[in-house]
Design a protein around this motif. Sequence first.
Motif, short mmCIF file in Angstrom:
data_model
loop_
_atom_site.label_atom_id
_atom_site.label_comp_id
_atom_site.label_asym_id
_atom_site.label_seq_id
_atom_site.Cartn_x
_atom_site.Cartn_y
_atom_site.Cartn_z
N GLN A 49 0.84 -1.19 0.00
CA GLN A 49 0.00 0.00 0.00
C GLN A 49 0.89 1.25 0.00
O GLN A 49 1.91 1.28 0.67
N GLY A 50 0.47 2.25 -0.75
CA GLY A 50 1.24 3.47 -0.84
C GLY A 50 0.60 4.59 -0.04
O GLY A 50 -0.25 4.36 0.83
N ALA A 52 -0.97 8.63 -0.82
CA ALA A 52 -1.33 9.57 -1.86
C ALA A 52 -0.40 10.78 -1.88
O ALA A 52 -0.07 11.33 -0.83
N SER A 53 0.04 11.15 -3.07
CA SER A 53 0.89 12.33 -3.30
C SER A 53 2.26 12.22 -2.62
O SER A 53 2.93 13.23 -2.42
N GLN A 54 2.64 11.01 -2.23
CA GLN A 54 3.95 10.78 -1.64
C GLN A 54 4.64 9.63 -2.35
O GLN A 54 4.00 8.80 -2.99
N VAL A 55 5.95 9.60 -2.22
CA VAL A 55 6.75 8.52 -2.79
C VAL A 55 7.41 7.76 -1.66
O VAL A 55 8.11 8.35 -0.83
N THR A 56 7.17 6.46 -1.60
CA THR A 56 7.80 5.64 -0.57
C THR A 56 9.20 5.22 -1.03
O THR A 56 9.51 5.25 -2.23
N PHE A 57 10.02 4.80 -0.10
CA PHE A 57 11.35 4.35 -0.47
C PHE A 57 11.34 3.13 -1.38
O PHE A 57 12.16 3.04 -2.30
N PRO A 58 10.44 2.14 -1.18
CA PRO A 58 10.38 1.04 -2.14
C PRO A 58 10.04 1.53 -3.55
O PRO A 58 10.59 1.03 -4.53
N GLU A 59 9.12 2.50 -3.66
CA GLU A 59 8.79 3.03 -4.98
C GLU A 59 9.98 3.73 -5.61
O GLU A 59 10.23 3.61 -6.82
N LEU A 60 10.73 4.46 -4.80
CA LEU A 60 11.93 5.12 -5.30
C LEU A 60 12.95 4.08 -5.74
O LEU A 60 13.60 4.23 -6.79
N ALA A 61 13.11 3.01 -4.96
CA ALA A 61 14.07 1.96 -5.31
C ALA A 61 13.73 1.33 -6.65
O ALA A 61 14.62 1.10 -7.48
N GLU A 62 12.45 1.07 -6.88
CA GLU A 62 12.07 0.45 -8.15
C GLU A 62 12.31 1.43 -9.30
O GLU A 62 12.82 1.04 -10.37
N TRP A 74 1.24 -2.13 -6.49
CA TRP A 74 0.47 -1.22 -5.64
C TRP A 74 -0.99 -1.66 -5.63
O TRP A 74 -1.63 -1.79 -6.68
N VAL A 75 -1.56 -1.88 -4.42
CA VAL A 75 -2.94 -2.34 -4.30
C VAL A 75 -3.86 -1.27 -3.72
O VAL A 75 -5.03 -1.52 -3.47
N GLY A 76 -3.33 -0.07 -3.49
CA GLY A 76 -4.11 1.02 -2.93
C GLY A 76 -3.29 1.78 -1.91
O GLY A 76 -2.11 1.50 -1.70
N PRO A 82 -0.71 1.23 11.66
CA PRO A 82 -1.26 -0.02 12.18
C PRO A 82 -2.03 -0.81 11.13
O PRO A 82 -1.93 -2.03 11.05
N GLN A 83 -2.82 -0.13 10.31
CA GLN A 83 -3.56 -0.83 9.26
C GLN A 83 -2.61 -1.44 8.24
O GLN A 83 -2.84 -2.55 7.74
N ASP A 84 -1.53 -0.74 7.93
CA ASP A 84 -0.58 -1.21 6.92
C ASP A 84 0.12 -2.49 7.37
O ASP A 84 0.26 -3.45 6.59
N ILE A 85 0.55 -2.55 8.62
CA ILE A 85 1.24 -3.76 9.08
C ILE A 85 0.27 -4.90 9.34
O ILE A 85 0.64 -6.07 9.24
N GLN A 86 -0.99 -4.57 9.68
CA GLN A 86 -1.99 -5.63 9.80
C GLN A 86 -2.21 -6.30 8.45
O GLN A 86 -2.38 -7.52 8.37
#
Length: 360
Positions: A49-50, A52-62, A74-76, A82-86
């Motif tokens: 999960q990403g 909105a309007s931000q770039v995560t480090f995994p996205e930058l790596a790819e 990306w699935v949403g 907490p929701q992300d790690i669940q």
Amino acid sequence: MSRVPLHRSLVRAVSMVAPLVVGASTMVACAGSSDVATTSDGRTVLRYQGSASQVTFPELAEHRGYFDKVSLDWVGDTTSGPQDIQSAATGETEFGGAFNGAIVKLAASDAPIQSVISYYGADKDTFNGFYVLEDSPIRTARDLIGKKVAMNTLGAHAEFIIREWLAQQGLSKDEIAQVELTVVPPVNTEQALRQGQIDVGTLGSVFRQTATERGGLRELFTDESLYGTFSYGTYVLRKDFIAQNKEATADFVQGVARAIRWTQTAPREDVIAEYRSIIAGRGRNENPDLVGYWKSSSVAPGGVIADKEFSIWIDWLTRNEGPIDDITASDIYTNEFNPYSNGSYPVDSDADGQPLAAAK
């Protein structure tokens, strides 16, 4: 806006997590790591999960071509750490990221997860602050008794930080319990504060910078003021995924570590330009201007995890909620796959493992 006494909010957060944790092993068995998808060229697909309007480090790596054996799907967008790690624990995604205190809670409930790399923290340039109106009578921790403090979610970073600050400032548990938490989306926090709907607002990243630029606010304290430069959150993978996909795990971590290191050694304007390019190219109808407020990675070189970044929250939870059964920091995280920790790259090297002096 919902208001929750401070002593009850984490209890409620745990009760919400518990059903997910109970079903985690069953769901992982159904969506187990032996059944992960692969691309036509043999790369392991990592659902995530990403934001909105931000770039995560995994996205930058790819985007920078740092992955050889994995591909992202990306699935949403996530609603909270907490929701992300669940989602990662229950097999809906392969990895997720959250505040380390929330990860300790999930791990202590026997969720099959392990942290592999830091991805956010606090430093002099990047931090979360707790703000009041400039003319507010609130000056000290004791002034917060009976007041409303807004944050984006309960049971995560902001709540742990404010409870720790209040304790450090000398408030008793009973006094801390009288501080009320109000859940307000970050995009609405500044307005709620200026309209008097809340007494204190938690602001970070672009929301903090734009709010303070408009003036009229006063900083009460920050997460950086508690522990200085400190990594607060990590990415987790399921333990079964790690065991069955060692090469993919190693590739994911080394790629993210190199992406982090690139942002730490490249000019800021280059990082922002790269982020703009990524957002423009992925077609999610986002605002690319927000990345212009990016300041720093806010984590250790390459995202290497330090033991204290977990042990401090284990101790905190033990003090505030009772002993955590037989869990230590080393049970929750590993630096095994990080090239800036396992000897593959020197700590003072760049994203390609080259000495910084030689890279200039």
